[in-house]
Design a protein around this motif. Sequence first.
Motif, PDB file in Angstrom:
ATOM      1  N   HIS A   1       1.165  -1.226  -0.012  1.00  0.00           N
ATOM      2  CA  HIS A   1      -0.144  -0.306   0.279  1.00  0.00           C
ATOM      3  C   HIS A   1       0.588   1.138  -0.129  1.00  0.00           C
ATOM      4  O   HIS A   1       0.727   2.366  -0.676  1.00  0.00           O
ATOM      5  N   ILE A   2       2.261   1.278   1.004  1.00  0.00           N
ATOM      6  CA  ILE A   2       3.026   1.941   0.649  1.00  0.00           C
ATOM      7  C   ILE A   2       3.609   2.294  -0.834  1.00  0.00           C
ATOM      8  O   ILE A   2       3.643   3.801  -1.152  1.00  0.00           O
ATOM      9  N   ALA A   3       3.542   1.456  -1.562  1.00  0.00           N
ATOM     10  CA  ALA A   3       4.198   1.218  -2.752  1.00  0.00           C
ATOM     11  C   ALA A   3       3.133   2.218  -3.581  1.00  0.00           C
ATOM     12  O   ALA A   3       3.720   3.004  -4.629  1.00  0.00           O
TER      13      ALA A   3
ATOM     14  N   GLU B   1       8.314   0.745  -6.475  1.00  0.00           N
ATOM     15  CA  GLU B   1       8.401  -0.661  -6.171  1.00  0.00           C
ATOM     16  C   GLU B   1       7.377  -1.060  -4.519  1.00  0.00           C
ATOM     17  O   GLU B   1       8.931  -0.591  -3.959  1.00  0.00           O
ATOM     18  N   PRO B   2       7.580  -2.007  -4.483  1.00  0.00           N
ATOM     19  CA  PRO B   2       7.185  -2.814  -3.311  1.00  0.00           C
ATOM     20  C   PRO B   2       8.556  -2.503  -2.642  1.00  0.00           C
ATOM     21  O   PRO B   2       8.715  -2.674  -1.269  1.00  0.00           O
ATOM     22  N   SER B   3       9.259  -3.516  -3.518  1.00  0.00           N
ATOM     23  CA  SER B   3      10.955  -4.128  -3.411  1.00  0.00           C
ATOM     24  C   SER B   3      11.901  -2.635  -2.735  1.00  0.00           C
ATOM     25  O   SER B   3      12.160  -2.676  -1.616  1.00  0.00           O
ATOM     26  N   ASN B   4      11.705  -1.814  -3.146  1.00  0.00           N
ATOM     27  CA  ASN B   4      12.331  -0.029  -2.847  1.00  0.00           C
ATOM     28  C   ASN B   4      11.558  -0.035  -1.302  1.00  0.00           C
ATOM     29  O   ASN B   4      12.574   0.825  -0.404  1.00  0.00           O
ATOM     30  N   ILE B   5      10.219   0.083  -1.418  1.00  0.00           N
ATOM     31  CA  ILE B   5       9.744  -0.027   0.625  1.00  0.00           C
ATOM     32  C   ILE B   5      10.034  -0.894   1.100  1.00  0.00           C
ATOM     33  O   ILE B   5      10.836  -0.604   2.631  1.00  0.00           O
ATOM     34  N   THR B   6      10.560  -1.473   0.996  1.00  0.00           N
ATOM     35  CA  THR B   6      10.729  -3.077   1.739  1.00  0.00           C
ATOM     36  C   THR B   6      12.262  -2.454   2.131  1.00  0.00           C
ATOM     37  O   THR B   6      11.951  -2.046   3.675  1.00  0.00           O
ATOM     38  N   GLY B   7      13.470  -1.912   1.475  1.00  0.00           N
ATOM     39  CA  GLY B   7      14.578  -1.454   1.754  1.00  0.00           C
ATOM     40  C   GLY B   7      14.320  -0.352   2.781  1.00  0.00           C
ATOM     41  O   GLY B   7      15.041   0.266   3.924  1.00  0.00           O
ATOM     42  N   ILE B   8      13.136   0.555   2.124  1.00  0.00           N
ATOM     43  CA  ILE B   8      13.223   1.860   3.017  1.00  0.00           C
ATOM     44  C   ILE B   8      12.910   1.863   4.166  1.00  0.00           C
ATOM     45  O   ILE B   8      13.250   1.763   5.589  1.00  0.00           O
TER      46      ILE B   8
END
Length: 147
Positions: A57-59, A65-72
């Motif tokens: 949902h953030i992405a 991309e969701p993978s970017n959000i996971t790292g953040i």
Amino acid sequence: MATSPADPLTLEVVELIGTVVARYYAEYEQAAATHALTGAQARVLGLLSLEPMPMRHIAQKLKCEPSNITGIVDRLEARGLVERRPDPNDRRIKLAVPTEEGLGTARRLRDSLDFAREPLAELSAQERTVLRDLLKRMLGVEAPGAP
């Protein structure tokens, strides 16, 4: 009568909107840096301070991309600003939730953003209402009292 997307007034408005956006992001990046955050980390923390949500949902909200959000979120979690918790409605889903420190940081960050607040304070309440309603109309969001 519809206007041409290339008419001088439309071009001027588009240029002004671009300038406002560029100044906002520059100030946001600067404010984030004072809290040792990147602009992306600050945006995620600010979003989560409104409501906890899953990474996807953030992405979607930040259009990345969701993978970017996971790292953040990983980096925010390592700093003690965010934690992951099971969604009470579906325990298979993990929510990113700001900690008390994260909420305080998000509040201080939001309070330090003067770029839009100062010029808007010079407009009357009626002018701010008209501006808000026009922006909502541009974005396809129904304004209060709209038919």
